[in-house]
Design a protein around this motif. Structure first.
Motif, PDB file in Angstrom:
ATOM      1  N   ASP A  55       1.082  -0.874  -0.246  1.00 27.62           N
ATOM      2  CA  ASP A  55      -0.326  -0.010   0.106  1.00 27.62           C
ATOM      3  C   ASP A  55       0.808   1.013   0.299  1.00 27.62           C
ATOM      4  O   ASP A  55       1.836   0.979   0.514  1.00 27.62           O
ATOM      5  N   ARG A  56       0.335   2.148  -0.896  1.00 21.70           N
ATOM      6  CA  ARG A  56       0.766   3.566  -1.048  1.00 21.70           C
ATOM      7  C   ARG A  56       0.286   4.409   0.721  1.00 21.70           C
ATOM      8  O   ARG A  56      -0.514   4.529   0.225  1.00 21.70           O
ATOM      9  N   VAL A  57       0.878   4.653   1.584  1.00 21.83           N
ATOM     10  CA  VAL A  57       0.315   5.647   2.291  1.00 21.83           C
ATOM     11  C   VAL A  57       0.945   7.380   3.126  1.00 21.83           C
ATOM     12  O   VAL A  57       2.643   7.537   2.327  1.00 21.83           O
ATOM     13  N   LYS A  58       0.854   8.111   3.556  1.00 25.64           N
ATOM     14  CA  LYS A  58       0.937   8.832   4.390  1.00 25.64           C
ATOM     15  C   LYS A  58       1.347   8.642   5.754  1.00 25.64           C
ATOM     16  O   LYS A  58      -0.202   8.492   6.262  1.00 25.64           O
ATOM     17  N   ILE A  59       1.942   9.163   6.256  1.00 22.14           N
ATOM     18  CA  ILE A  59       2.643   8.559   7.308  1.00 22.14           C
ATOM     19  C   ILE A  59       2.489  10.480   7.793  1.00 22.14           C
ATOM     20  O   ILE A  59       3.406  10.651   7.387  1.00 22.14           O
ATOM     21  N   LYS A  60       2.353  10.470   8.779  1.00 25.21           N
ATOM     22  CA  LYS A  60       2.905  12.302  10.024  1.00 25.21           C
ATOM     23  C   LYS A  60       3.049  11.914  11.070  1.00 25.21           C
ATOM     24  O   LYS A  60       3.565  10.858  12.201  1.00 25.21           O
ATOM     25  N   GLU A  61       4.432  12.455  10.807  1.00 26.65           N
ATOM     26  CA  GLU A  61       4.461  12.608  12.703  1.00 26.65           C
ATOM     27  C   GLU A  61       3.874  13.117  13.902  1.00 26.65           C
ATOM     28  O   GLU A  61       3.104  13.863  14.280  1.00 26.65           O
ATOM     29  N   THR A  62       4.417  11.321  15.154  1.00 25.96           N
ATOM     30  CA  THR A  62       3.150  11.708  16.237  1.00 25.96           C
ATOM     31  C   THR A  62       4.409  11.683  17.591  1.00 25.96           C
ATOM     32  O   THR A  62       5.823  11.775  18.252  1.00 25.96           O
ATOM     33  N   ARG A  63       3.051  11.486  19.159  1.00 28.91           N
ATOM     34  CA  ARG A  63       4.431  11.755  20.187  1.00 28.91           C
ATOM     35  C   ARG A  63       4.755  10.551  19.728  1.00 28.91           C
ATOM     36  O   ARG A  63       4.568   9.076  19.545  1.00 28.91           O
ATOM     37  N   ALA A  72       2.342   7.967  12.555  1.00 28.26           N
ATOM     38  CA  ALA A  72       1.034   7.302  12.690  1.00 28.26           C
ATOM     39  C   ALA A  72       0.554   7.124  11.092  1.00 28.26           C
ATOM     40  O   ALA A  72       1.356   8.590  10.554  1.00 28.26           O
ATOM     41  N   ILE A  73      -0.311   6.521  10.501  1.00 28.06           N
ATOM     42  CA  ILE A  73      -0.435   6.573   9.034  1.00 28.06           C
ATOM     43  C   ILE A  73      -2.007   7.526   8.861  1.00 28.06           C
ATOM     44  O   ILE A  73      -2.394   7.591   9.932  1.00 28.06           O
ATOM     45  N   GLU A  74      -1.761   8.326   8.190  1.00 24.98           N
ATOM     46  CA  GLU A  74      -2.630   9.373   8.152  1.00 24.98           C
ATOM     47  C   GLU A  74      -3.643   9.083   7.040  1.00 24.98           C
ATOM     48  O   GLU A  74      -5.229   9.483   7.577  1.00 24.98           O
ATOM     49  N   GLU A  75      -2.916   8.952   5.876  1.00 25.04           N
ATOM     50  CA  GLU A  75      -4.296   7.972   5.224  1.00 25.04           C
ATOM     51  C   GLU A  75      -3.246   7.378   4.110  1.00 25.04           C
ATOM     52  O   GLU A  75      -2.504   6.913   4.038  1.00 25.04           O
ATOM     53  N   ILE A  76      -4.852   6.146   3.303  1.00 26.28           N
ATOM     54  CA  ILE A  76      -3.783   4.847   2.679  1.00 26.28           C
ATOM     55  C   ILE A  76      -4.163   5.387   0.834  1.00 26.28           C
ATOM     56  O   ILE A  76      -5.625   5.714   0.681  1.00 26.28           O
ATOM     57  N   LEU A  77      -3.104   5.836   0.087  1.00 25.06           N
ATOM     58  CA  LEU A  77      -3.452   6.893  -0.938  1.00 25.06           C
ATOM     59  C   LEU A  77      -3.827   5.407  -1.794  1.00 25.06           C
ATOM     60  O   LEU A  77      -4.625   5.812  -2.678  1.00 25.06           O
ATOM     61  N   ASN A  78      -3.368   4.918  -2.267  1.00 25.58           N
ATOM     62  CA  ASN A  78      -3.530   3.283  -3.165  1.00 25.58           C
ATOM     63  C   ASN A  78      -3.038   1.902  -2.547  1.00 25.58           C
ATOM     64  O   ASN A  78      -2.553   2.379  -1.674  1.00 25.58           O
ATOM     65  N   LYS A  79      -4.553   1.177  -2.372  1.00 27.99           N
ATOM     66  CA  LYS A  79      -4.264   0.433  -1.703  1.00 27.99           C
ATOM     67  C   LYS A  79      -3.388  -0.757  -2.948  1.00 27.99           C
ATOM     68  O   LYS A  79      -3.365  -1.034  -4.448  1.00 27.99           O
ATOM     69  N   SER A  80      -3.200  -1.861  -2.584  1.00 24.92           N
ATOM     70  CA  SER A  80      -2.308  -3.070  -2.859  1.00 24.92           C
ATOM     71  C   SER A  80      -2.996  -4.154  -3.579  1.00 24.92           C
ATOM     72  O   SER A  80      -4.769  -4.232  -2.871  1.00 24.92           O
ATOM     73  N   LYS A  81      -3.056  -4.616  -5.070  1.00 22.22           N
ATOM     74  CA  LYS A  81      -4.417  -5.097  -5.833  1.00 22.22           C
ATOM     75  C   LYS A  81      -3.713  -6.333  -6.029  1.00 22.22           C
ATOM     76  O   LYS A  81      -4.338  -7.757  -6.258  1.00 22.22           O
ATOM     77  N   THR A  82      -2.065  -7.053  -5.852  1.00 18.48           N
ATOM     78  CA  THR A  82      -1.822  -8.208  -6.595  1.00 18.48           C
ATOM     79  C   THR A  82      -1.384  -8.842  -4.782  1.00 18.48           C
ATOM     80  O   THR A  82      -1.162  -8.480  -4.430  1.00 18.48           O
ATOM     81  N   LYS A  83      -1.510 -10.258  -4.409  1.00 19.43           N
ATOM     82  CA  LYS A  83      -0.194 -11.131  -4.157  1.00 19.43           C
ATOM     83  C   LYS A  83       0.931 -10.961  -4.240  1.00 19.43           C
ATOM     84  O   LYS A  83       2.203 -11.367  -3.612  1.00 19.43           O
ATOM     85  N   GLU A  84       1.134 -10.605  -5.782  1.00 23.19           N
ATOM     86  CA  GLU A  84       3.015 -10.499  -6.416  1.00 23.19           C
ATOM     87  C   GLU A  84       3.813  -9.583  -5.505  1.00 23.19           C
ATOM     88  O   GLU A  84       4.728  -9.867  -5.526  1.00 23.19           O
TER      89      GLU A  84
END
Length: 94
Positions: A55-63, A72-84
């Motif tokens: 998955d492509r994700v956006k992470i942000k700094e936290t305590r 911490a994960i802020e949002e998931i940009l693209n979900k992974s589509k294949t098991k390869e």
């Protein structure tokens, strides 16, 4: 001070409520001017275990959440589509 944000790819989801996100930073070498890639791996908090490998994700700094978790994960940009993707990441980034 503004919170830092990074965009990266999930390379490990084996831990409970934690994922490892690889962020690739590209910059020109100071002397040779060739583009150099540097990969930094961050442990990020994923409270619902929604992220999977690739998955492509956006992470942000936290305590600090644990000894190594500062993001911490802020949002998931693209979900992974294949098991390869799992086979490809094991060869490429780890």
């Amino acid at each position: 001070m503004a919170l830092k944000e990074r965009i990266g790819t999930v390379v490990s989801d084996k831990m409970d409520k934690t994922v490892v996100v690889a962020v690739i930073n590209r910059y020109p070498h100071p002397t040779y001017k060739k583009i150099v890639s540097r990969t930094t791996r961050y442990k990020a908090h994923d409270p619902e275990n929604t992220c999977v490998l690739g998955d492509r994700v956006k992470i942000k700094e936290t305590r600090p959440l644990s000894a190594h978790k500062r993001w911490a994960i802020e949002e998931i940009l693209n979900k992974s589509k294949t098991k390869e993707v799992k086979k490809w990441f094991n060869k490429r980034l780890i």
